[in-house]
Design a protein around this motif. Structure first.
Motif, PDB file in Angstrom:
ATOM      1  N   GLN A 115      26.217  37.629  29.673  1.00 43.70           N
ATOM      2  CA  GLN A 115      25.897  39.005  29.313  1.00 43.70           C
ATOM      3  C   GLN A 115      25.770  39.813  30.593  1.00 43.70           C
ATOM      4  O   GLN A 115      25.025  39.455  31.496  1.00 43.70           O
ATOM      5  CB  GLN A 115      24.587  39.067  28.521  1.00 43.70           C
ATOM      6  N   THR A 116      26.524  40.896  30.707  1.00 44.86           N
ATOM      7  CA  THR A 116      26.524  41.649  31.950  1.00 44.86           C
ATOM      8  C   THR A 116      25.261  42.482  32.087  1.00 44.86           C
ATOM      9  O   THR A 116      24.587  42.818  31.108  1.00 44.86           O
ATOM     10  CB  THR A 116      27.746  42.576  32.031  1.00 44.86           C
ATOM     11  N   VAL A 117      24.967  42.836  33.316  1.00 39.46           N
ATOM     12  CA  VAL A 117      23.787  43.637  33.599  1.00 39.46           C
ATOM     13  C   VAL A 117      23.905  45.015  32.962  1.00 39.46           C
ATOM     14  O   VAL A 117      22.908  45.662  32.627  1.00 39.46           O
ATOM     15  CB  VAL A 117      23.569  43.741  35.126  1.00 39.46           C
ATOM     16  N   TRP A 118      25.142  45.483  32.739  1.00 41.85           N
ATOM     17  CA  TRP A 118      25.348  46.820  32.174  1.00 41.85           C
ATOM     18  C   TRP A 118      25.001  46.872  30.689  1.00 41.85           C
ATOM     19  O   TRP A 118      24.809  47.966  30.140  1.00 41.85           O
ATOM     20  CB  TRP A 118      26.802  47.251  32.386  1.00 41.85           C
ATOM     21  N   TYR A 152      13.589  43.231  35.689  1.00 39.46           N
ATOM     22  CA  TYR A 152      14.676  44.200  35.813  1.00 39.46           C
ATOM     23  C   TYR A 152      16.055  43.530  35.824  1.00 39.46           C
ATOM     24  O   TYR A 152      17.040  44.135  35.410  1.00 39.46           O
ATOM     25  CB  TYR A 152      14.542  44.992  37.115  1.00 39.46           C
ATOM     26  N   LEU A 153      16.108  42.306  36.334  1.00 38.60           N
ATOM     27  CA  LEU A 153      17.372  41.585  36.510  1.00 38.60           C
ATOM     28  C   LEU A 153      17.186  40.161  36.030  1.00 38.60           C
ATOM     29  O   LEU A 153      16.113  39.580  36.196  1.00 38.60           O
ATOM     30  CB  LEU A 153      17.779  41.568  37.991  1.00 38.60           C
ATOM     31  N   SER A 154      18.238  39.561  35.494  1.00 40.94           N
ATOM     32  CA  SER A 154      18.108  38.188  35.020  1.00 40.94           C
ATOM     33  C   SER A 154      18.469  37.175  36.098  1.00 40.94           C
ATOM     34  O   SER A 154      18.115  36.001  35.974  1.00 40.94           O
ATOM     35  CB  SER A 154      18.997  37.968  33.789  1.00 40.94           C
ATOM     36  N   LEU A 156      22.116  41.296  40.538  1.00 38.66           N
ATOM     37  CA  LEU A 156      21.847  42.125  41.710  1.00 38.66           C
ATOM     38  C   LEU A 156      23.129  42.378  42.501  1.00 38.66           C
ATOM     39  O   LEU A 156      23.407  43.509  42.928  1.00 38.66           O
ATOM     40  CB  LEU A 156      20.794  41.450  42.591  1.00 38.66           C
ATOM     41  N   LEU A 157      23.943  41.339  42.695  1.00 36.60           N
ATOM     42  CA  LEU A 157      25.192  41.496  43.434  1.00 36.60           C
ATOM     43  C   LEU A 157      26.145  42.437  42.712  1.00 36.60           C
ATOM     44  O   LEU A 157      26.839  43.251  43.340  1.00 36.60           O
ATOM     45  CB  LEU A 157      25.842  40.133  43.659  1.00 36.60           C
ATOM     46  N   ASP A 158      26.199  42.333  41.381  1.00 36.58           N
ATOM     47  CA  ASP A 158      27.036  43.249  40.603  1.00 36.58           C
ATOM     48  C   ASP A 158      26.596  44.693  40.803  1.00 36.58           C
ATOM     49  O   ASP A 158      27.421  45.601  40.995  1.00 36.58           O
ATOM     50  CB  ASP A 158      26.967  42.907  39.115  1.00 36.58           C
ATOM     51  N   PRO A 195      35.080  38.718  45.670  1.00 33.70           N
ATOM     52  CA  PRO A 195      35.917  37.654  45.105  1.00 33.70           C
ATOM     53  C   PRO A 195      35.266  36.860  43.978  1.00 33.70           C
ATOM     54  O   PRO A 195      35.951  36.157  43.244  1.00 33.70           O
ATOM     55  CB  PRO A 195      36.186  36.738  46.314  1.00 33.70           C
ATOM     56  N   ARG A 196      33.960  36.946  43.826  1.00 33.83           N
ATOM     57  CA  ARG A 196      33.284  36.192  42.786  1.00 33.83           C
ATOM     58  C   ARG A 196      33.540  36.832  41.425  1.00 33.83           C
ATOM     59  O   ARG A 196      33.939  38.000  41.341  1.00 33.83           O
ATOM     60  CB  ARG A 196      31.769  36.146  43.054  1.00 33.83           C
ATOM     61  N   PRO A 197      33.339  36.070  40.332  1.00 36.55           N
ATOM     62  CA  PRO A 197      33.456  36.679  39.003  1.00 36.55           C
ATOM     63  C   PRO A 197      32.452  37.814  38.873  1.00 36.55           C
ATOM     64  O   PRO A 197      31.240  37.597  38.962  1.00 36.55           O
ATOM     65  CB  PRO A 197      33.131  35.522  38.058  1.00 36.55           C
ATOM     66  N   THR A 198      32.952  39.012  38.721  1.00 40.14           N
ATOM     67  CA  THR A 198      32.105  40.194  38.785  1.00 40.14           C
ATOM     68  C   THR A 198      32.161  40.978  37.482  1.00 40.14           C
ATOM     69  O   THR A 198      33.216  41.115  36.882  1.00 40.14           O
ATOM     70  CB  THR A 198      32.558  41.108  39.947  1.00 40.14           C
ATOM     71  N   ALA A 199      31.009  41.477  37.085  1.00 41.29           N
ATOM     72  CA  ALA A 199      30.950  42.388  35.949  1.00 41.29           C
ATOM     73  C   ALA A 199      31.163  43.802  36.474  1.00 41.29           C
ATOM     74  O   ALA A 199      30.321  44.338  37.192  1.00 41.29           O
ATOM     75  CB  ALA A 199      29.586  42.278  35.261  1.00 41.29           C
TER      76      ALA A 199
END
Length: 222
Positions: free
Chosen positions: A10-13, A67-69, A74-76, A122-126
């Motif tokens: 589940q994305t942060v968005w 706030y973040l899981s 955080l990186l996203d 390069p990482r899997p990014t949302a």
């Protein structure tokens, strides 16, 4: 690739900016991202941990999980925040290739300002709203190009990859020399290194690479 037993992340968005339980928030998600970017700019992405960010905000690491899981969230958020700095986007003015080159130069400048991006992207990014807005603008610039949608997606992805490659090369600095190595086993390399230099012509390798990639992927062969 996910399976039915392994649901997609589940994305942060798609989550609220903070959890619904617990005491009133003392920091916003925006403040957390700002602190994380400052740490990364100063000491690299390896310096960014939930604990380090919490320390910078004078709070406990556990509070950030309201706030973040995860650190991935955080990186996203960090990557999307700095993507906002690419605005205002270059317009095409009737020349899509020149516009895409200006867009690529803007990306390279962003990497120079935030060197840690080469490790994060390069990482899997949302993808967040700023990243999607940039991608949407690129597609708008490419609208007059009579290439298929898949080719345009590939061209933008390749442009991003070339920018990342140049940014990584700049950050690494010049390669080490060949001291202590017997070069007689490498005759072609010796010949290339000892050959007389060609005509001194100014050459922007970044421009040559970007325009060659985009032309090759988006225009029909002559």
């Amino acid at each position: 690739m996910t399976t039915p037993a392994e649901p997609a992340r589940q994305t942060v968005w798609s989550r609220p900016a903070r959890g619904q339980r617990g005491p009133a928030p003392t920091h916003s998600r925006d403040e957390i991202v700002t602190a994380a970017i400052a740490l990364a700019d100063a000491d690299g992405i390896g310096a960014v941990s939930m604990r380090a960010v919490a320390t910078a905000l004078d709070t406990g690491a556990g509070s950030l999980y309201r706030y973040l899981s995860s650190r991935d969230d955080l990186l996203d958020l960090m990557a999307d925040r700095v993507a906002e700095e690419l605005r205002p986007y270059p317009e095409s003015d009737g020349d899509w290739l020149a516009a895409m080159l200006r867009i690529a130069r803007g990306q390279l400048d962003l990497h120079r300002k935030h060197p840690w991006l080469v490790e994060v992207l390069p990482r899997p990014t949302a993808f967040g709203p700023q990243s999607l807005a940039w991608f949407d603008h690129c597609l708008g610039v490419l609208r007059p190009v009579p290439a298929g949608t898949a080719a345009k997606f590939e061209a933008i992805a390749m442009m991003i990859g070339v920018v990342s490659l140049f940014a990584r090369s700049e950050a690494a600095g010049p390669p080490p020399g060949f001291d202590g190595i017997d070069m007689t086993a490498f005759p072609n390399l010796i010949a290339a290194m000892t050959a007389p230099p060609g005509p001194a012509e100014p050459r922007d390798l970044f421009e040559v690479t970007i325009t060659s990639v985009l032309r090759g992927l988006l225009t029909e062969p002559a």
